[in-house]
Motif scaffolding. Structure first.
Motif: not given
Length: 220
Positions: A119-144
């Motif tokens: 995963x290269x650079x896929x998590x460098x940009x966050x938009x439409x949600x706050x960073x705390x919630x986006x971190x939850x998306x990142x963590x869920x993606x990594x787990x999956x």
């Protein structure tokens, strides 16, 4: 649901990448790496690869530049690429007809088991949600994605140890991310902050079995 929020986030990010590709074409700048340096990043993400005949998932494959990098170093391997941007997937398919590429809406669309996830650079940009919630998306993606890999998952981030943060950029704390990965994925990780001052790579290894009585891990 996190995956639904991820879908709403992705639409605006897709537009940013589409605009960049329309302007710069099949170049690092076309995937929003205006300064290039992709080879340095790819080396940090893949230097633990060993042998031939492995399979690799390029999550957020962009224009398939990782495949070109791997083609120059390995004679035999299987490449899978997924991305949110239709133009990227079409471009990779045209360049590499034998590669397996897929247009996805979020991480749950990915289901193919592989030896390595990159995963290269896929998590460098966050938009439409706050960073705390986006971190939850990142963590869920990594787990999956870690559930799909047989050997490793390698991911890079921009560090939060900077004196300037661009609007919409996601900067990660090294220690917090490493702690999450140790607790939820595997205690066997490699943290590399040696190749650039404001980015870092973490490799998470699937095999964390301790060999007794030597108290060592299996070799890679």
């Amino acid at each position: 649901m996190i995956e639904n929020q991820a879908n709403s986030t992705s639409s605006s990010i897709v537009k940013q990448y589409q605009n960049s590709f329309a302007t710069y074409g099949d170049t690092p700048a076309g995937v929003m790496w205006p300064r290039g340096r992709q080879i340095i990043r790819f080396d940090a993400l893949t230097r633990h690869f060993n042998g031939e005949g492995f399979s690799v998932l390029d999550y957020g494959c962009g224009l398939g530049h990782l495949k070109q990098f791997l083609d120059e170093r390995f004679k035999r391997y299987k490449y899978f690429g997924v991305d949110l941007v239709p133009e990227f997937i079409n471009n990779v398919h045209d360049k590499y007809p034998d590669a397996c590429v897929q247009l996805v809406e979020n991480y749950l669309d990915v289901s193919t088991p592989v030896d390595h996830v990159v995963i290269s650079g896929a998590f460098n940009i966050v938009d439409a949600v706050d960073q705390t919630y986006y971190l939850q998306i990142i963590n869920a993606t990594l787990l999956h994605l870690f559930s799909l890999t047989r050997i490793s998952l390698a991911v890079n981030f921009m560090t939060d140890r900077v004196d300037f943060v661009q609007d919409g950029a996601m900067h990660m704390n090294v220690e917090k991310m490493a702690s999450f990965l140790r607790l939820n994925l595997s205690p066997r990780i490699i943290i590399d902050e040696s190749y650039m001052p404001y980015e870092f790579t973490i490799v998470i290894l699937k095999d964390s079995q301790i060999i007794k009585p030597d108290n060592i891990y299996n070799s890679l």
